[in-house]
Design an enzyme around this catalytic site. Structure first.
Site, mmCIF file in Angstrom:
data_model
loop_
_atom_site.group_PDB
_atom_site.id
_atom_site.type_symbol
_atom_site.label_atom_id
_atom_site.label_comp_id
_atom_site.label_asym_id
_atom_site.label_seq_id
_atom_site.Cartn_x
_atom_site.Cartn_y
_atom_site.Cartn_z
ATOM 1 N N ARG A 13 39.499 37.300 33.491
ATOM 2 C CA ARG A 13 39.028 37.838 32.402
ATOM 3 C C ARG A 13 39.954 38.650 31.711
ATOM 4 O O ARG A 13 40.180 39.889 32.482
ATOM 5 C CB ARG A 13 37.537 38.361 32.523
ATOM 6 N N CYS B 153 36.619 59.233 39.963
ATOM 7 C CA CYS B 153 37.507 58.532 39.406
ATOM 8 C C CYS B 153 38.203 58.836 38.246
ATOM 9 O O CYS B 153 37.684 59.308 37.201
ATOM 10 C CB CYS B 153 36.837 57.209 39.122
ATOM 11 N N CYS C 27 37.840 57.470 34.754
ATOM 12 C CA CYS C 27 36.675 57.054 34.089
ATOM 13 C C CYS C 27 36.166 58.300 33.129
ATOM 14 O O CYS C 27 35.708 59.178 33.693
ATOM 15 C CB CYS C 27 35.641 56.766 35.124
ATOM 16 N N CYS D 260 27.748 60.585 36.814
ATOM 17 C CA CYS D 260 28.396 60.035 37.789
ATOM 18 C C CYS D 260 28.801 61.009 38.826
ATOM 19 O O CYS D 260 29.692 61.932 38.283
ATOM 20 C CB CYS D 260 29.375 58.840 37.671
ATOM 21 N N CYS E 207 32.548 39.502 41.525
ATOM 22 C CA CYS E 207 33.354 39.816 40.474
ATOM 23 C C CYS E 207 34.294 41.014 40.684
ATOM 24 O O CYS E 207 33.646 42.288 40.887
ATOM 25 C CB CYS E 207 32.651 39.921 39.270
ATOM 26 N N CYS F 205 25.155 39.311 35.987
ATOM 27 C CA CYS F 205 26.101 40.180 36.715
ATOM 28 C C CYS F 205 25.734 41.624 36.924
ATOM 29 O O CYS F 205 25.623 42.056 35.940
ATOM 30 C CB CYS F 205 27.406 39.767 36.504
ATOM 31 N N CYS G 291 26.188 41.345 31.776
ATOM 32 C CA CYS G 291 26.551 42.417 32.807
ATOM 33 C C CYS G 291 25.703 43.584 32.634
ATOM 34 O O CYS G 291 25.727 44.278 31.586
ATOM 35 C CB CYS G 291 28.030 42.557 32.556
#
Length: 351
Positions: free
Chosen positions: A284, A82, A85, A78, A214, A154, A122
Site C-alpha cells: 500500500r 516517536c 509523529c 500519546c 499489517c 483493521c 482502519c
C-alpha cells in the site's frame, strides 16, 4: 558474488531488471545486494525498473487495487516519543486532541468507508497501548459495524498483549496494523520509549490470535539505504499480509520537522524494492504519497496494489474523486476481494 547478484549489479538497463522479475516469479528470494541495487539504480533505468516490477505485481494482483479508509479514533495524547509523529509527547504540532470517539462517529466512519468502496476500515488510536475501556469500546463497535456493513476491519491500537489480541479476534477484527517503522538497527534513533522488539512481539501476539498482520514503515527519517532494505526483509521474514509504505511528512512541531530529502524517483525505487522483496503481499502507498510522489503518484501503482482513500491521521490526503480518476486513467479496477459489490459510483463521492 553469485550469478543471481550479478544479474542486477553488473548487467545494464532493461535486461537486469527483467531478469530480476523472472527470478522473482520463479520463486527466488531477493538478496540484500539486489535490494541495495534497486534503491541505488540510476534514474535513467527507472522506467525499466518499474516495468519489471509491474510484471511481478500483475502476476499476483492483475490490475486490481484495494482501497482503505482510515479513522483517527483518538488523536494526540500519546505518551511515546516517536520523533516522526505529530501525536507524540515530544511534538508541538498543532493538531486536534481528543479521546476515543463515540460509537456514532465510529459507525459513521464505517458507513463512509463502505460508500467509498474501501475494502477495509482502519480504526486507529494514539497510545502506547489500549486501556481496558478502549479495548471494550473497540470490540463492541466492531461487532456493530460487522452487523451493518460489508467491510473488513483493521485495528491499530498500539502495543498489544496476548489477551487483548484474542479479544479483538473474537470481536471480528480481521487484521491489526502495527508498523515496524524502520530497521532494528535504526529504531533507537526515532523512538526511545519502546523498542523494535516490542513491535515484533505485538505482531507475534496478533499472529497467534489468528488475525492477519499489517505492518510497514516510514521512509525519509534519516535512515540509510541498508535500513530500508533491512525493514523490507524483516517484513518478509515475519510474513505480514499487508505492507503500508509511508514517506515522511515532516510535520512542523515534530523533531523531524523540515527533514526527509526524498524525491519522487527514490520513492518509486523504494516501492519497487518492497514489491520485489515481498512479491505476493499487498503493498500500500500510504502517508506522504501526495507530497513526495506528486505527479508520479500513478507510477507507484505499478508496484503497489493498495491505497488509502481520504485523509490520514492528522494530515489531509488527496480528494477521493482524484484517486478514483487516477485509477480509471490507469485502467485499474477497485477490488473488494469477495465482499458484496456496492451500488454507489465512487466518482460521485467528493470529500
Amino acid at each position: 558474488m553469485s550469478d543471481q547478484e550479478l544479474s542486477v549489479t553488473q548487467t545494464p538497463g532493461t535486461t537486469r531488471w527483467h531478469d530480476l522479475a523472472e527470478r522473482t516469479l520463479a520463486g527466488e528470494p531477493l538478496s540484500f545486494e539486489q535490494g541495495l541495487a534497486i534503491l541505488r539504480s540510476p534514474d535513467i533505468e527507472l522506467l525499466d525498473l518499474m516495468s519489471a516490477c509491474y510484471r511481478v505485481r500483475h502476476h499476483h494482483f492483475g490490475n486490481r487495487v484495494q482501497l482503505y479508509f482510515l479513522m483517527n479514533a483518538k488523536s494526540g495524547l500519546c505518551p511515546e516519543d516517536c520523533s516522526y509523529c505529530s501525536q507524540s509527547k515530544v511534538s508541538d504540532a498543532e493538531i486536534p486532541k481528543y479521546n476515543l470517539l463515540n460509537e456514532e462517529k465510529l459507525l459513521e466512519g464505517a458507513r463512509l468507508a463502505a460508500e467509498r468502496k474501501a475494502k477495509t476500515y482502519c480504526i486507529v488510536i494514539s497510545a502506547r497501548g489500549p486501556s481496558e475501556r478502549e479495548i471494550e469500546t473497540v470490540t463492541t463497535i466492531v461487532r456493530k459495524i460487522k452487523d451493518q456493513y460489508p467491510i473488513k476491519i483493521c485495528a491499530c491500537l498500539g502495543l498489544l498483549d496476548d489477551d487483548q489480541a484474542r479479544r479483538l479476534k473474537e470481536a471480528g477484527v480481521d487484521r491489526v496494523n502495527h508498523n515496524l517503522n524502520s530497521s532494528e538497527n535504526y529504531y533507537g534513533e526515532i523512538c526511545t520509549t519502546h523498542g523494535f522488539s516490542d513491535r515484533v512481539e505485538t505482531l507475534r501476539a496478533v499472529r497467534d490470535a489468528g488475525m492477519e498482520l499489517c505492518s510497514g514503515g516510514i521512509i525519509g527519517m534519516g535512515e540509510k539505504d541498508e535500513d530500508v532494505v533491512d525493514m523490507a526483509f524483516s517484513l518478509r521474514d515475519i510474513g505480514v499480509e499487508s505492507i503500508p509504505v509511508n514517506f515522511l511528512n515532516a510535520i512542523d512541531g515534530t523533531p523531524l520537522e523540515g527533514s526527509s530529502g526524498l524525491n519522487p524517483r527514490y520513492c518509486l525505487k523504494a516501492l519497487a524494492l518492497f514489491r520485489f522483496a515481498n512479491p505476493d503481499r499487498e503493498l500500500r502507498i500510504a502517508g506522504g504519497r501526495e507530497i513526495h510522489l506528486r505527479t508520479l503518484q500513478p507510477m507507484g501503482l505499478y508496484a503497489a496494489n493498495s491505497l488509502f482513500v481520504g485523509d490520514y491521521l492528522t494530515t489531509k490526503g488527496q480528494a477521493p474523486v482524484e484517486d478514483y480518476r487516477m485509477l480509471e486513467d490507469l485502467g485499474f479496477e477497485v477490488c473488494r476481494d469477495g465482499l458484496p459489490e456496492l451500488q454507489a459510483d465512487p466518482l460521485t463521492v467528493i470529500g
